[in-house]
Write an enzyme that holds these catalytic residues in place. Structure first.
Site, short mmCIF file in Angstrom:
data_model
loop_
_atom_site.label_atom_id
_atom_site.label_comp_id
_atom_site.label_asym_id
_atom_site.label_seq_id
_atom_site.Cartn_x
_atom_site.Cartn_y
_atom_site.Cartn_z
N GLU A 123 0.84 -1.20 0.00
CA GLU A 123 0.00 0.00 0.00
C GLU A 123 0.88 1.25 0.00
OE1 GLU A 123 -4.03 -0.59 2.28
OE2 GLU A 123 -2.38 -1.35 3.53
N LYS A 141 -11.94 4.18 1.32
CA LYS A 141 -10.78 3.44 0.80
C LYS A 141 -11.33 2.31 -0.08
CE LYS A 141 -6.45 1.38 2.42
NZ LYS A 141 -5.63 1.06 3.60
N GLU A 184 -8.34 6.31 9.95
CA GLU A 184 -8.78 7.10 11.09
C GLU A 184 -7.83 8.28 11.32
OE1 GLU A 184 -8.63 3.82 10.87
OE2 GLU A 184 -10.18 2.85 12.09
N TYR A 189 -14.05 26.79 -0.96
CA TYR A 189 -13.97 25.33 -1.05
C TYR A 189 -12.96 24.86 -2.10
CZ TYR A 189 -17.82 26.37 -4.31
OH TYR A 189 -18.60 26.90 -5.29
#
Length: 119
Positions: free
Chosen positions: A21, A98, A73, A53
């Site tokens: 990863e 994810k 997290e 934004y």
């Protein structure tokens, strides 16, 4: 509380606990919902009185593409911290998706949602 939302913000990051990863990276999708008072901007019709934004999206992508973390997290917390640097943002909900998570079963999405409020 009014809300400004950015949904489906995509960027490639190297977050995860596995070496592949970190090496290969993968796409992350982020949704943020900002709790703000939009009345000042509505009165003045000026971008300076609200959250830009476009600029915020660039800062969020910098975090996603930046320093890798093990957990989404942790990534969500870093993204919330960026949103809360704007004093007009009173609260934020951040969802990190994810979709390429290393799961050995068919799935649609893996996500973490956090809610944070200013002090």
């Amino acid at each position: 509380m009014d809300r400004i939302a950015i949904r489906g913000l995509r960027a490639r990051g190297r977050h995860g606990v596995f070496d592949f990863e970190r090496h290969e990276g993968q796409e992350f999708v982020v949704d943020v919902v900002l709790g703000v008072d939009t009345r000042p901007a509505a009165r003045t019709d000026s971008l300076t009185d609200t959250v830009d934004y476009g600029e915020l999206s660039s800062r969020l992508v910098d975090v996603i593409e930046g320093e890798p973390v093990n957990l989404i997290e942790t990534l969500a917390q870093r993204l919330a911290d960026v949103c809360l640097t704007d004093p007009r943002v009173v609260a934020v909900d951040v969802t990190v998706h994810k979709p390429e998570a290393p799961i050995q079963h068919r799935f649609d999405d893996v996500s973490v949602t956090i809610s944070r409020r200013r002090g």
